[in-house]
Scaffold this active site. Structure first.
Site, PDB file in Angstrom:
ATOM      1  N   ASP A   1       0.811  -1.230   0.000  1.00  0.00           N
ATOM      2  CA  ASP A   1       0.000   0.000   0.000  1.00  0.00           C
ATOM      3  C   ASP A   1       0.841   1.276   0.000  1.00  0.00           C
ATOM      4  O   ASP A   1       0.622   2.175   0.842  1.00  0.00           O
ATOM      5  CB  ASP A   1      -0.914   0.040   1.238  1.00  0.00           C
ATOM      6  CG  ASP A   1      -1.813  -1.164   1.389  1.00  0.00           C
ATOM      7  OD1 ASP A   1      -2.157  -1.781   0.374  1.00  0.00           O
ATOM      8  OD2 ASP A   1      -2.190  -1.470   2.543  1.00  0.00           O
TER       9      ASP A   1
ATOM     10  N   GLU B   1     -11.350   0.582  -3.644  1.00  0.00           N
ATOM     11  CA  GLU B   1     -10.504   1.065  -2.542  1.00  0.00           C
ATOM     12  C   GLU B   1      -9.220   1.654  -3.140  1.00  0.00           C
ATOM     13  O   GLU B   1      -9.094   1.793  -4.344  1.00  0.00           O
ATOM     14  CB  GLU B   1     -10.154  -0.071  -1.572  1.00  0.00           C
ATOM     15  CG  GLU B   1      -9.339  -1.182  -2.206  1.00  0.00           C
ATOM     16  CD  GLU B   1      -9.084  -2.367  -1.261  1.00  0.00           C
ATOM     17  OE1 GLU B   1      -9.564  -2.377  -0.125  1.00  0.00           O
ATOM     18  OE2 GLU B   1      -8.375  -3.296  -1.697  1.00  0.00           O
TER      19      GLU B   1
HETATM   20  O1  FUB Z   1      -3.561  -3.313   3.355  1.00  0.00           O
HETATM   21  C1  FUB Z   1      -4.874  -3.422   3.803  1.00  0.00           C
HETATM   22  C2  FUB Z   1      -5.827  -3.006   2.737  1.00  0.00           C
HETATM   23  O2  FUB Z   1      -5.644  -3.839   1.604  1.00  0.00           O
HETATM   24  C3  FUB Z   1      -5.619  -1.607   2.209  1.00  0.00           C
HETATM   25  O3  FUB Z   1      -6.059  -0.595   3.046  1.00  0.00           O
HETATM   26  C4  FUB Z   1      -6.342  -1.757   0.928  1.00  0.00           C
HETATM   27  O4  FUB Z   1      -6.188  -0.712   0.025  1.00  0.00           O
HETATM   28  C5  FUB Z   1      -5.801  -3.069   0.424  1.00  0.00           C
HETATM   29  O5  FUB Z   1      -4.542  -2.903  -0.162  1.00  0.00           O
END
Ligand code: FUB
Length: 322
Positions: free
Chosen positions: A16, A223
């Site tokens: 991330d 996301e």
């Molecule tokens: O790393 C945890 C979660 O997985 C992140 O917040 C999302 O974007 C995905 O990568």
């Protein structure tokens, strides 16, 4: 480096990435994956991260400096569990780290931690930001004194539990031709500690000017918001989650609307895909992660960087994830 991705932290699992140029260096703010032993599920419980490191580089091809642990969940007064994707912004001599974390009721909120230095350490505030919810904050310095936070994530990211910034009795995910759930954008207060207004929808339109629907699952937001500017346009990029693409949409204003333009990165090994796009010394780079070094374990991801290129029309050339 063109089109040859490089792993950045081979000795540990980092994911991330948020990346910014501070003091003429690249600073990377990743999530720190580890083997917590929690079984994989759609709620993301296996992403049970508990601290952040910061990394810096003088050059994307140069050595990577690990500045160590800069924020630990045990030092955050309101902490429950799960430190997910963070970002950092600079204003008036201070660095502000924004991080999603579940509180003691298992509700994701967004917290702030402050440092005098880009490499931290960061000191957390006593409480999360008022009115914050969901995950994956990414902050744009618009260069005119305004800073905007983009955030949100489906499924384990809990965005489906809200409408109009209010919690629902129970989660509702749109289906079929219903408009897809949008990520959120909010201007930050001048002190950088709170939202200055109610968050708004980051509306993504198709080529006919119609908002993407839930059925557009290879295009709609899931996301991993990121925002950058190129030739005075705003490029909002994001993950499509369960269809595993990194996509982007372009707009004229920080609030959008944004028009869908295409795929930045095809699926990588692993479930999640997440990124940052940054300009450094007149070249553009995509920082992202995959689960190749861990043998496909989705919760143990490794940081990568690859050069990113635009066409003459300002479109991003698609990069192959594998
Ligand atoms: O790393 C945890 C979660 O997985 C992140 O917040 C999302 O974007 C995905 O990568």
């Amino acid at each position: 480096m063109a089109n040859k991705a490089r792993y950045l932290v081979p000795g540990d699992y980092m994911a991330d990435p948020a990346v910014h140029v501070f003091e003429d260096k690249l600073f990377i703010y990743p999530s720190h994956d580890w083997e917590s032993g929690i079984p994989e599920n759609d709620n993301g419980d296996h992403f049970n991260m508990k601290d952040y490191h910061v990394f810096s580089m003088d050059d994307p091809e140069g050595s990577v400096t690990d500045h160590g642990v800069v924020l630990d969940v045990k030092d955050i007064p309101w902490a429950g569990r799960q430190l997910w994707d963070c970002d950092v912004a600079y204003r008036n001599g201070k660095y502000y780290m924004y991080f999603p974390l579940k509180d003691r009721n298992d509700i994701f909120r967004i917290g702030v931690a402050v440092s005098d230095r880009p490499e931290g350490p960061f000191t957390p505030e006593a409480n999360p930001m008022w009115g914050s919810y969901s995950i994956d904050p990414a902050v744009l310095d618009d260069g005119d004194g305004n800073f905007y936070m983009y955030f949100g994530g489906l499924w384990g990211g809990q965005l489906q539990r809200y409408r109009n910034n209010k919690a629902l009795e129970s989660a509702v995910l749109p289906e079929g031709d219903e408009p897809a759930l949008c990520g959120k954008v909010v201007r930050l207060r001048d002190d950088m500690m709170q939202f200055a207004e109610e968050p708004r929808d980051v509306v993504i339109l198709d080529e006919n000017g119609k908002p993407l629907t839930a059925a557009d699952d290879k295009k709609r937001f899931f996301e991993a918001s990121w925002i950058h500017k190129y030739n005075d346009k705003y490029y909002f990029s994001y993950s499509t989650g369960d269809t595993h693409l990194l996509c982007y949409a372009v707009g004229d204003k920080p609030y959008g609307p944004f028009t869908y333009k295409g795929v930045i990165l095809t699926p990588v090994v692993g479930w999640t895909t997440h990124h940052a796009i940054v300009e450094f010394k007149n070249k553009w780079y995509l920082f992202h992660h995959d689960s190749v070094p861990s043998g496909g374990r989705t919760w143990l991801r490794s940081l990568k960087v690859v050069e990113l290129e635009y066409t003459a029309d300002g479109l991003i050339k698609t990069i192959e994830g594998i």
